[in-house]
Scaffold this motif. Structure first.
Motif, short mmCIF file in Angstrom:
data_model
loop_
_atom_site.label_atom_id
_atom_site.label_comp_id
_atom_site.label_asym_id
_atom_site.label_seq_id
_atom_site.Cartn_x
_atom_site.Cartn_y
_atom_site.Cartn_z
N LEU A 1 0.83 -1.21 0.00
CA LEU A 1 0.00 0.00 0.00
C LEU A 1 0.86 1.26 0.00
N SER B 1 3.79 1.53 -1.33
CA SER B 1 4.42 1.66 -2.64
C SER B 1 3.48 2.30 -3.67
N LEU B 2 2.19 2.24 -3.42
CA LEU B 2 1.22 2.83 -4.35
C LEU B 2 1.13 4.34 -4.22
N ASN B 3 1.53 4.86 -3.05
CA ASN B 3 1.48 6.30 -2.79
C ASN B 3 0.09 6.89 -3.02
N MET B 4 -0.93 6.13 -2.65
CA MET B 4 -2.31 6.58 -2.86
C MET B 4 -3.06 6.82 -1.54
N LEU B 5 -2.58 6.22 -0.44
CA LEU B 5 -3.28 6.31 0.83
C LEU B 5 -2.41 6.98 1.88
N THR B 6 -3.07 7.63 2.83
CA THR B 6 -2.34 8.21 3.95
C THR B 6 -1.99 7.12 4.95
N GLN C 1 -5.10 6.01 6.70
CA GLN C 1 -5.95 5.14 5.88
C GLN C 1 -5.38 3.72 5.79
N THR D 1 -7.11 0.31 7.14
CA THR D 1 -7.34 -0.78 6.18
C THR D 1 -6.78 -2.10 6.69
#
Length: 281
Positions: free
Chosen positions: A252, A254-259, A262, A266
């Motif tokens: 997660l 590595s995706l740099n999409m979630l704080t 978050q 999750t």
């Protein structure tokens, strides 16, 4: 596993004292007859010696093995699984095919007269998508037609059995009810069917009040060993879960999409834990 007056049948000691009682096999014979749903009594059982040299007991995963043969040459393998075992069906096949190959390698067969083989597993948890607690499986066609009954797989999922004592009728139900409740039942609350000879003998073997000093000492040693095995197994499970959490967090991140918040929500961990993993990247 808490023990009152009676030792649990599903414990290592209880399983050996009842199913594995070589000096008195009435309980085992009656139980096997009920499990395979046969109207023909099993008169004799012969415990197989050294048939499963490397497969007999795996305390680390809570599996206890028993292998025996009846007077007609029918082969039985009985297993007890206490912990979660999502792939236990594969283990059942492994045991059954190992036994089958043992018979074949000894040359004690011809294709027209192979002995029947029953692989029986008691499972403390639920693993099958079936609704009933007792499942009998054979080789079948895509339309459900029986192809072969030489090898039969039987599972008993104790967690699926929820009948009250007044609803218990068959020997199979009496067996499973006893396995689930004996160690939590007070002597004054005996079901009437526990006076049946096959169950009475087994229950007497598990009555802590009737144990000799030697039996008490052995029970204490087995209980201590099992406690250590369970502790080690739980630690292995915790480590596996933690590693899975770490891998998920790394993916997660590595995706740099979630704080961080978050990701923590999750995965079900603290934000500090996520921060720690992020610093290890």
């Amino acid at each position: 596993m808490n023990t009152g007056v009676y030792i649990p049948i599903i414990s290592d000691y209880g399983f050996k004292a009842t199913f594995g009682n070589e000096s008195d096999s009435l309980f085992l014979r009656t139980a096997l007859q009920a499990l395979i749903k046969s109207d023909t009594p099993i008169r004799e059982v012969y415990f197989d010696k050294n048939a499963f040299d490397a497969l007999t007991i795996d305390s680390r995963s809570g599996i206890f093995d028993l292998s025996c043969t009846d007077e007609n040459g029918t082969q039985f393998i009985v297993e007890m699984q206490l912990g979660l075992a999502p792939h236990f069906v594969q283990r059942m096949k492994f045991y059954a095919l190992h036994k089958f190959n043992t018979v074949v390698e000894r040359g004690e067969f011809d294709y027209a007269n192979l002995p029947k083989l029953y692989m029986i597993a008691f499972l403390h948890k639920k693993i099958l998508p079936t609704a009933y607690f007792h499942t009998v499986a054979n080789l079948r066609s895509e339309t459900g037609e029986i192809i072969d009954t030489q090898m039969t797989f039987i599972t008993v999922e104790l967690a699926k059995f929820n009948k009250q004592v007044a609803q218990v009728e068959t020997d199979l139900e009496k067996l499973v009810y006893t396995m689930k409740t004996l160690h939590t039942t007070e002597p004054t609350q005996y079901p009437a069917f526990w006076d049946e000879e096959w169950l009475k003998r087994a229950i007497n073997e598990l009555d802590t009040r009737k144990m000799t000093p030697e039996e008490r000492a052995y029970f204490a040693r087995v209980t201590a060993a099992n406690a250590e095995a369970v502790k080690a197994e739980k630690q292995k499970i915790r480590e596996a879960v933690e590693q899975k959490e770490v891998d998920t967090i790394k993916n997660l991140l590595s995706l740099n999409m979630l704080t961080v918040s978050q990701i923590a929500n999750t995965v079900g961990v603290s934000e500090d834990f996520v921060h720690t993993i992020s610093q290890e990247k």
